[in-house]
Design a protein around this motif. Structure first.
Motif, PDB file in Angstrom:
ATOM      1  N   LEU A   1      -9.451  -3.020   1.298  1.00 29.08           N
ATOM      2  CA  LEU A   1      -8.747  -3.217   2.568  1.00 29.08           C
ATOM      3  C   LEU A   1      -9.171  -2.197   3.625  1.00 29.08           C
ATOM      4  CD1 LEU A   1      -5.163  -3.889   1.175  1.00 29.08           C
ATOM      5  CD2 LEU A   1      -6.849  -5.564   1.935  1.00 29.08           C
ATOM      6  N   TRP A   2      -9.989  -1.245   3.235  1.00 26.11           N
ATOM      7  CA  TRP A   2     -10.422  -0.173   4.143  1.00 26.11           C
ATOM      8  C   TRP A   2     -11.076  -0.738   5.395  1.00 26.11           C
ATOM      9  CZ3 TRP A   2      -9.490   4.943   2.973  1.00 26.11           C
ATOM     10  CH2 TRP A   2     -10.057   5.877   3.825  1.00 26.11           C
ATOM     11  N   TRP A   3     -11.722  -1.895   5.275  1.00 31.84           N
ATOM     12  CA  TRP A   3     -12.470  -2.491   6.384  1.00 31.84           C
ATOM     13  C   TRP A   3     -11.674  -3.578   7.097  1.00 31.84           C
ATOM     14  CZ3 TRP A   3     -15.879   0.978   6.995  1.00 31.84           C
ATOM     15  CH2 TRP A   3     -16.437   1.619   5.895  1.00 31.84           C
ATOM     16  N   SER A   4     -10.375  -3.608   6.923  1.00 31.41           N
ATOM     17  CA  SER A   4      -9.528  -4.613   7.568  1.00 31.41           C
ATOM     18  C   SER A   4      -9.615  -4.493   9.090  1.00 31.41           C
ATOM     19  CB  SER A   4      -8.074  -4.413   7.135  1.00 31.41           C
ATOM     20  OG  SER A   4      -7.212  -5.195   7.923  1.00 31.41           O
ATOM     21  N   SER A   5      -9.424  -5.609   9.769  1.00 29.55           N
ATOM     22  CA  SER A   5      -9.434  -5.592  11.241  1.00 29.55           C
ATOM     23  C   SER A   5      -8.100  -5.082  11.800  1.00 29.55           C
ATOM     24  CB  SER A   5      -9.722  -6.991  11.782  1.00 29.55           C
ATOM     25  OG  SER A   5      -8.716  -7.886  11.353  1.00 29.55           O
ATOM     26  N   ASP A   6      -7.074  -4.994  10.949  1.00 30.93           N
ATOM     27  CA  ASP A   6      -5.756  -4.533  11.395  1.00 30.93           C
ATOM     28  C   ASP A   6      -5.669  -3.000  11.282  1.00 30.93           C
ATOM     29  OD1 ASP A   6      -2.732  -3.801  10.614  1.00 30.93           O
ATOM     30  OD2 ASP A   6      -2.758  -5.587  11.903  1.00 30.93           O
TER      31      ASP A   6
ATOM     32  N   ALA B   1      -2.518   2.597   6.743  1.00 34.99           N
ATOM     33  CA  ALA B   1      -1.742   2.667   5.497  1.00 34.99           C
ATOM     34  C   ALA B   1      -2.655   2.895   4.304  1.00 34.99           C
ATOM     35  CB  ALA B   1      -0.924   1.391   5.307  1.00 34.99           C
ATOM     36  N   VAL B   2      -3.798   2.214   4.284  1.00 32.13           N
ATOM     37  CA  VAL B   2      -4.762   2.387   3.195  1.00 32.13           C
ATOM     38  C   VAL B   2      -5.290   3.814   3.186  1.00 32.13           C
ATOM     39  CG1 VAL B   2      -7.051   1.718   2.353  1.00 32.13           C
ATOM     40  CG2 VAL B   2      -5.448  -0.041   3.112  1.00 32.13           C
ATOM     41  N   ARG B   3      -5.664   4.303   4.355  1.00 31.71           N
ATOM     42  CA  ARG B   3      -6.194   5.671   4.473  1.00 31.71           C
ATOM     43  C   ARG B   3      -5.152   6.680   3.985  1.00 31.71           C
ATOM     44  NH1 ARG B   3      -8.827   4.784   8.784  1.00 31.71           N
ATOM     45  NH2 ARG B   3      -7.023   4.745  10.146  1.00 31.71           N
TER      46      ARG B   3
ATOM     47  N   CYS C   1       0.832  -1.196   0.000  1.00 33.47           N
ATOM     48  CA  CYS C   1       0.000   0.000   0.000  1.00 33.47           C
ATOM     49  C   CYS C   1       0.878   1.262   0.000  1.00 33.47           C
ATOM     50  CB  CYS C   1      -0.889  -0.029   1.236  1.00 33.47           C
ATOM     51  SG  CYS C   1      -2.505   0.652   0.992  1.00 33.47           S
ATOM     52  N   LEU C   2       1.865   1.262   0.864  1.00 36.53           N
ATOM     53  CA  LEU C   2       2.754   2.427   0.948  1.00 36.53           C
ATOM     54  C   LEU C   2       3.613   2.573  -0.312  1.00 36.53           C
ATOM     55  CD1 LEU C   2       3.716   2.178   4.726  1.00 36.53           C
ATOM     56  CD2 LEU C   2       2.046   3.709   3.637  1.00 36.53           C
ATOM     57  N   ALA C   3       3.988   1.447  -0.916  1.00 39.17           N
ATOM     58  CA  ALA C   3       4.735   1.517  -2.179  1.00 39.17           C
ATOM     59  C   ALA C   3       3.855   2.120  -3.273  1.00 39.17           C
ATOM     60  CB  ALA C   3       5.217   0.124  -2.582  1.00 39.17           C
TER      61      ALA C   3
END
Length: 116
Positions: free
Chosen positions: A92-97, A103-105, A74-76
């Motif tokens: 991935l916006w709704w990931s539990s992590d 990182a997505v945001r 994501c950062l790349a």
């Protein structure tokens, strides 16, 4: 450049066009896991063939089950300004992590103002 293997590898590369030297997946993975430096991301962004392969590689990694890999990919993609991967990132916006969501945001918000 002191070892014979390195000299031989250098001779093979000498005279090749930069677009012929597409990065390997392992190289792209290493770049992402070391938080792609500005120089590396600039290089990948300016070389169309490099950038295309990098965007495909990092976008594919977003589907991986390893959260750490997803986060670095994501950062790349953020460094590459790869708006074309935004749909996969949004999944991935709704990931539990929390770190992955962050990182997505950060990545998606970095696209604000960029044009497709």
């Amino acid at each position: 450049m002191e070892s014979p293997k390195r000299r031989m590898a250098f001779k093979k590369l000498k005279g090749r066009c930069i677009t012929e030297l597409l990065p390997l997946g392992c190289t792209l993975h290493r770049l992402a896991s070391h938080k792609v430096s500005q120089a590396a991301s600039n290089c990948l962004r300016t070389k169309v063939a490099f950038r295309t392969k990098a965007v495909i590689y990092y976008t594919e990694i977003l589907r991986n089950s390893d959260v750490q890999l997803q986060q670095t990919a994501c950062l790349a993609l953020k460094c590459l300004k790869a708006m074309e991967s935004v749909e996969q990132e949004a999944e991935l916006w709704w990931s539990s992590d929390e770190d992955l969501r962050s990182a997505v945001r950060e990545t998606v918000l970095s696209y604000d103002g960029l044009q497709c």
